[in-house]
Design a protein around this motif. Structure first.
Motif, PDB file in Angstrom:
ATOM      1  N   GLU A 156       0.887  -1.166   0.000  1.00 59.40           N
ATOM      2  CA  GLU A 156       0.000   0.000   0.000  1.00 59.40           C
ATOM      3  C   GLU A 156       0.922   1.213   0.000  1.00 59.40           C
ATOM      4  N   MET A 157       0.904   2.009  -1.065  1.00 56.41           N
ATOM      5  CA  MET A 157       1.895   3.064  -1.206  1.00 56.41           C
ATOM      6  C   MET A 157       1.307   4.315  -1.840  1.00 56.41           C
ATOM      7  N   GLU A 158       1.546   5.457  -1.210  1.00 60.92           N
ATOM      8  CA  GLU A 158       1.172   6.718  -1.829  1.00 60.92           C
ATOM      9  C   GLU A 158       2.268   7.114  -2.803  1.00 60.92           C
ATOM     10  N   LEU A 159       1.900   7.322  -4.059  1.00 61.40           N
ATOM     11  CA  LEU A 159       2.843   7.676  -5.109  1.00 61.40           C
ATOM     12  C   LEU A 159       2.780   9.178  -5.360  1.00 61.40           C
ATOM     13  N   HIS A 160       3.944   9.820  -5.299  1.00 59.17           N
ATOM     14  CA  HIS A 160       4.018  11.271  -5.427  1.00 59.17           C
ATOM     15  C   HIS A 160       4.618  11.680  -6.764  1.00 59.17           C
ATOM     16  N   VAL A 161       4.339  12.899  -7.159  1.00 62.27           N
ATOM     17  CA  VAL A 161       4.869  13.467  -8.396  1.00 62.27           C
ATOM     18  C   VAL A 161       5.409  14.858  -8.088  1.00 62.27           C
ATOM     19  N   PRO A 162       6.243  15.409  -8.993  1.00 57.68           N
ATOM     20  CA  PRO A 162       6.709  16.789  -8.791  1.00 57.68           C
ATOM     21  C   PRO A 162       5.503  17.727  -8.656  1.00 57.68           C
ATOM     22  N   PRO A 163       5.616  18.803  -7.882  1.00 57.26           N
ATOM     23  CA  PRO A 163       6.871  19.387  -7.393  1.00 57.26           C
ATOM     24  C   PRO A 163       7.330  18.868  -6.031  1.00 57.26           C
ATOM     25  N   ILE A 164       6.560  17.983  -5.377  1.00 55.95           N
ATOM     26  CA  ILE A 164       6.973  17.589  -4.033  1.00 55.95           C
ATOM     27  C   ILE A 164       7.845  16.347  -4.034  1.00 55.95           C
ATOM     28  N   GLY A 194       0.326  17.114  -5.520  1.00 60.92           N
ATOM     29  CA  GLY A 194       1.543  16.433  -5.932  1.00 60.92           C
ATOM     30  C   GLY A 194       1.502  14.948  -5.658  1.00 60.92           C
ATOM     31  N   VAL A 195       0.321  14.348  -5.733  1.00 63.52           N
ATOM     32  CA  VAL A 195       0.171  12.920  -5.469  1.00 63.52           C
ATOM     33  C   VAL A 195      -0.428  12.251  -6.706  1.00 63.52           C
ATOM     34  N   MET A 196       0.230  11.194  -7.176  1.00 63.96           N
ATOM     35  CA  MET A 196      -0.283  10.434  -8.308  1.00 63.96           C
ATOM     36  C   MET A 196      -1.497   9.617  -7.894  1.00 63.96           C
ATOM     37  N   GLY A 197      -1.440   9.036  -6.690  1.00 61.14           N
ATOM     38  CA  GLY A 197      -2.536   8.218  -6.197  1.00 61.14           C
ATOM     39  C   GLY A 197      -2.036   7.219  -5.191  1.00 61.14           C
ATOM     40  N   ILE A 198      -2.950   6.326  -4.759  1.00 60.42           N
ATOM     41  CA  ILE A 198      -2.615   5.289  -3.793  1.00 60.42           C
ATOM     42  C   ILE A 198      -2.530   3.955  -4.532  1.00 60.42           C
ATOM     43  N   LEU A 199      -1.361   3.332  -4.449  1.00 59.03           N
ATOM     44  CA  LEU A 199      -1.127   2.032  -5.072  1.00 59.03           C
ATOM     45  C   LEU A 199      -1.555   0.924  -4.128  1.00 59.03           C
ATOM     46  N   HIS A 200      -2.364  -0.014  -4.625  1.00 62.26           N
ATOM     47  CA  HIS A 200      -2.745  -1.230  -3.891  1.00 62.26           C
ATOM     48  C   HIS A 200      -2.230  -2.400  -4.719  1.00 62.26           C
TER      49      HIS A 200
END
Length: 204
Positions: A156-164, A194-200
C-alpha cells in the motif's frame, strides 16, 4: 481528510475503533485516520512495515491484526511513541526515514529535521522482514530499489509526483507491474497536492 476526531478523553482524543491519540499544538499535521489504505487482509504472522507513520494512524490499526509491526517516522517519532504507549500496542519504532542511507533534511508541513535515512532493504533487515508494506514517504518511494521489494506480498503506497517529489522511477513501476496485480486510486485533488494516487498491490 487528514484529521478525524470523534471525541475527547483525559487520556487523549478517542477516534474511530477506540484508538487514542495524544495531540498538542505542532507545526505539522497529526493524521488520525487513513481510510485510503486497504489493510483488512493483514495476517496475524505478517511482518508489517509502516514507512511514514506520522502519529500512528496506520500502524496502530495494523497492530490489531499482526503481532509484528515496525513503524518508521523521521519527524513525529516522539508523539508516535506516546500514542503507541497510550494504546498498549506492541510496535517497534525506527526514528528515521526511507532514503539512500545518507542523512537528509526532511520537511513535513512547517517542520524541518535532519534525519538518518535507510534503504528499504536496511529497514526490512532491522524489522526482521516484510510481508506487508505501507509507504507514505513524500516522494522518497522513488528511491526504492526494485529488488528490495522481493518477498513482499502486499504493498500500500502513496505515489508522489513533482513538485513535491522527484519524477517517478520507471524501473520501480515496471517491477511492480511485472510481479504484482495492482490498482491505483486517483482523485482530482491528488494532482493538486503532488500525489499520483494510492497504489494497492498484491504479489502474483
Amino acid at each position: 481528510m487528514r484529521e478525524r476526531k470523534s471525541g475527547f478523553s483525559p487520556s487523549g482524543i478517542v477516534c474511530r475503533e477506540d484508538l487514542r491519540f495524544h495531540t498538542r499544538s505542532t507545526p505539522y499535521r497529526q493524521i488520525l485516520d487513513v481510510p485510503e489504505y486497504h489493510f483488512d487482509d493483514i495476517l496475524k504472522e505478517d511482518r508489517v512495515l509502516d514507512i511514514g507513520a506520522n502519529v500512528g494512524a496506520f500502524c496502530l490499526r495494523a497492530a490489531r491484526l499482526s503481532r509484528h509491526v515496525t513503524a518508521i517516522e523521521p519527524v513525529t517519532a516522539d508523539l508516535l511513541a506516546e500514542n503507541i504507549g497510550l494504546n498498549h500496542a506492541d510496535i517497534k519504532v525506527i526514528a528515521g526515514a526511507l532514503g539512500t542511507g545518507a542523512p537528509a533534511e526532511i520537511t513535513w508541513d512547517e517542520c524541518r529535521v535532519v534525519s538518518p535515512t535507510y534503504s528499504l532493504k536496511e529497514i526490512t533487515e532491522i524489522a526482521g522482514g516484510c510481508d506487508f508494506l505501507k509507504c507514505d514517504a513524500e516522494g522518497a518511494e522513488w528511491l526504492i530499489r526494485p529488488r528490495d521489494l522481493e518477498g513482499i506480498r502486499r504493498i500500500e503506497m502513496e505515489l508522489h509526483v513533482p513538485p513535491i517529489s522527484p519524477p517517478p522511477n520507471p524501473a520501480l513501476l515496471d517491477y511492480i507491474g511485472e510481479r504484482y496485480t495492482f490498482s491505483i486510486d486517483r482523485s482530482p485533488v491528488y494532482s493538486l497536492l503532488g500525489v499520483m494516487g494510492i497504489l494497492h498491490a498484491v504479489l502474483k
